[in-house]
Design an enzyme around this catalytic site. Sequence first.
Site, PDB file in Angstrom:
ATOM      1  N   GLU A   1     -12.558  -2.169  12.052  1.00  0.00           N
ATOM      2  CA  GLU A   1     -12.509  -1.424  10.786  1.00  0.00           C
ATOM      3  C   GLU A   1     -13.619  -1.845   9.838  1.00  0.00           C
ATOM      4  OE1 GLU A   1      -8.811  -1.853   8.626  1.00  0.00           O
ATOM      5  OE2 GLU A   1      -9.605  -0.821   6.868  1.00  0.00           O
TER       6      GLU A   1
ATOM      7  N   ASP B   1      -8.512  -8.947   3.922  1.00  0.00           N
ATOM      8  CA  ASP B   1      -8.256  -7.874   4.876  1.00  0.00           C
ATOM      9  C   ASP B   1      -9.323  -7.782   5.969  1.00  0.00           C
ATOM     10  OD1 ASP B   1      -7.155  -5.729   6.098  1.00  0.00           O
ATOM     11  OD2 ASP B   1      -7.647  -4.272   4.536  1.00  0.00           O
TER      12      ASP B   1
ATOM     13  N   GLU C   1       0.826  -1.216   0.000  1.00  0.00           N
ATOM     14  CA  GLU C   1       0.000   0.000   0.000  1.00  0.00           C
ATOM     15  C   GLU C   1       0.860   1.266   0.000  1.00  0.00           C
ATOM     16  OE1 GLU C   1      -2.710  -0.621   3.362  1.00  0.00           O
ATOM     17  OE2 GLU C   1      -4.113  -1.610   1.995  1.00  0.00           O
TER      18      GLU C   1
END
Length: 681
Positions: A373, A345, A272
Site C-alpha cells: 500500500e 500505518d 476509521e
Amino acid sequence: MLFIRVHLLILLAVYSCSLCYAEDGSKLWLRYKKVSNEVAKSRTVISHSNHQKALLAKQELDNFWTGPSVELKVEKAQEKLRDGFTIEEKKGKIYITSHEPIGVLYGAYHLLSLQQTNQSINGIKIQEIPSYNIRILNHWDNLDRTVERGYAGYSLWRWEELPHVISPRYEEYARANASIGINATVLNNVNASPEILSSEYITKVKALAAIFRKYGIKVYLSVNFSSPKVLDGLVDSDPLRPEVQSWWKEKVKKIYKEIPDFGGFLVKANSEGQPGPQDYGRTHADGANMLADAIKPYGGVIMWRAFVYNPTLEDRAKQAYLEFIPFDGKFRDNVIIQIKNGPIDFQPREPFTPLFGAMKKTSQMVEFQITQEYLGFSNHLAYLAPLFKETLDSDTYTDGNGATIAKITDGTLNGNKKSAIAGVANIGEDINWTGHHFGQANWYAFGRLAWNHSLSSEQIAEEWIKMTFTDDDEFVLPIRDMMLDSREAVVNYMMPMGLHHIFAFDHHYGPEPWADIKGGRSDWMPWYYHNADSLGLGFDRSPAGSDAVSQYNEPLRSQFAQIESCPENLILWFHHVPWNYKMKSGNTMWTELCEHYDLGVKQARDFQKIWDRSEPFVDSERFRDVQSKLKIQSKDAVWWKDACLLYFQTFSCQPIPYHIERPIHELEDLKKIKLNLKHHN
Ligand code: GCW
C-alpha cells in the site's frame, strides 16, 4: 520498408532473447517437474498414515521427488513436533515424521524445496518446529470482488459463483500456502460487510473451507460489529445486551455446524468509521470478550485489532497504546490483540509499536502488510523480509534485555497457548498472483518467517530466487543483493530519515507533501506528519513535543528522546530537526536529506542495470514484465525525489547541493498531477 522492418524485428527477437520461452509466473515458487516413469519406478513413497493430508504428501512426492525412497509417519509420541517435522536419511532412505498429518505434508514440501534448490540430502537430519501456531493471511477482499489496497486484480474469491463453481485457483492457492506453512486465512476485508455472516455466504465460505482443509488451512472471517443490528434488525449491537450475545452465540453455532474447524473472527472495531463497542459506551474488552465467549466452546479465536485512532489533539502514533493499555489482563484467553508493526500505518519505515511488550498479560500478534500500500503498489520492487525482520528482531526491553517482538509474540516470553502472526495479502486474480513477479517473494517471505522467524532475509531471498528462477549463482547473487537493498531504496526515494505519511491523499502512491484539504482530518494530511517550517523538518515526539517516546521502555525512551542518540534513520519520526543540524556524517540535515533521495534514485536505476544484465537467465516473458516495472520504479523515484526536495526547499531555503542530480520537474507541475488510480490499481 515494411519488409526491412519485419526482418529487423525477427533479428531483434532472435538476438534479444536467449531463453525464448514464455512463463507467466502462475506457478509461483512451485516449479517442480513431474518425474519420469523410470524415476518413479526406481523408488517408493510409502505413507504409514491414511490421513488425507499424509496421502497428499505421498502424492506430491510420487509426482515430483527424484531422490531415494521415502517413508512418511505420523507418530503420537512426537508431541513436541506439533505440526513441525523431522527429515532424516538413514541407509539410503528418507523418513519424514510428524505429530500431525499436516506436518508430514510440510515435510514433503520441505524435501522438495531442498531438491529444487539443489541441496544435498545425504545424511540429512533436520527438525523444524514452527515459530507460530497460527500463520495467517488477511485478505482485504470485498464481497463485490474489489480488494482494498489490492494491486493484483480482483479478488480470487468468485463469490457469485460459489458454492457451485469451484475455480481451480482455490486449490492452487491452498497448495502454495501449505508449501510454506501458512495454515490460516481471513477471507474478507476488515472493513467487513455484515453480509458475510448471512446463511448464503456461510454456504459459500464452507465450499472454500472444504478445499483449504485438505492443505491444513483454516478459514477465519472478518466481522462487522453491527452485524446483529444490520442483518437481523436487533435494536442495536451493544455487547452487553443479552439478545446481542445470544445472536452471536447462535451465529457461531451455525458456522461451526457447517465448518467444524472454523478458525475464528478478526475484528476492526471503532476504527476509521467502523462500528464497535464504544458506540454503546462499552470498551474494546467488552466487545472482544463477548465474541470470545461465544466462540470459546468451539476452540475459536478472536483477533481484535489495535489499529485505532481518532482525529484528536493526541499524536496519532500514541493512540493505540493509550486506548489498549488500560485493558491489559482484561481480555479472555482466546483473544489475541493484533497489532500493526508500526504505530502509524505500514510506512516504509516506522519504529515498532510500543504496545508490544507493554501489555504483559495479553496475547499479542503482529500484523504485517504484504501488499505494498505504501511501498509502490505492485509497480515497485521492494523485498519486505528486511522490514518484517526489523520489527521481529526489535528489543522492546520490556523485562530487561532480549524481549524481542518475535519472542513476545511467539509465546516464548509469556507462554501464550496460541501464538499467531498475520500478513495482509498481496494476492489477486492476476495470472502471476501478485501483480509484480517479485511481489511473490513477499508472500513467500511472510510464510517462511511465520514458520521460522530466525531465518535471515538473505537466506529466504536465495531460496525464493532459486525456486522461482534458477539456481545459477551468476543470477542468484546479484538478484539477491538487489532484493536485499530494495526496501531501503524505497525508504530513500520516498521517505528517508523517519519521514512518514507524506503520500498523495487516499491512494498512497505518489508524493504530495504539500497536500492540504480544507476542512479535512488533520491526521490524514501530510503536513501533520512532516511539520516542515522555516526552522526544520520532522515530528517532535520528544518530551518537549507529543512525548510519544515515553511509551517506550528504557533505554529506548531516552535514546529516542534525545536528538543526539536517536537513530538517524528515525530522526525525523521523533524530532523536529533544524535544517542545519549536523548529522553523524558531518552533513547538515538538509544535505543528508538530499543525499538520501538522490541515493534512492540511483539505487532504482541500478536495479534496472542488474536486471538487464540477468536477461540470459530469465524467460522472456517474466524478464520483460519485470523490466517494465523497473522503469516505472525509476521514474517514480525521480518523481518522489523532485517533489519532496523542491517542496521542502521552499522551507529550507537552501540550494540542492551541487553533487546531487538536478531536478527535472517544476514543483508547480508536480502539484498538478492528479493520479488516475486505474493506472496503478
Ligand atoms: O492502512 C490503512 C488503509 C485502509 C485499511 C486500514 C486498516 C482496511 O489505508 O485501507 O483498511 O489501514 O488497516 O484497517
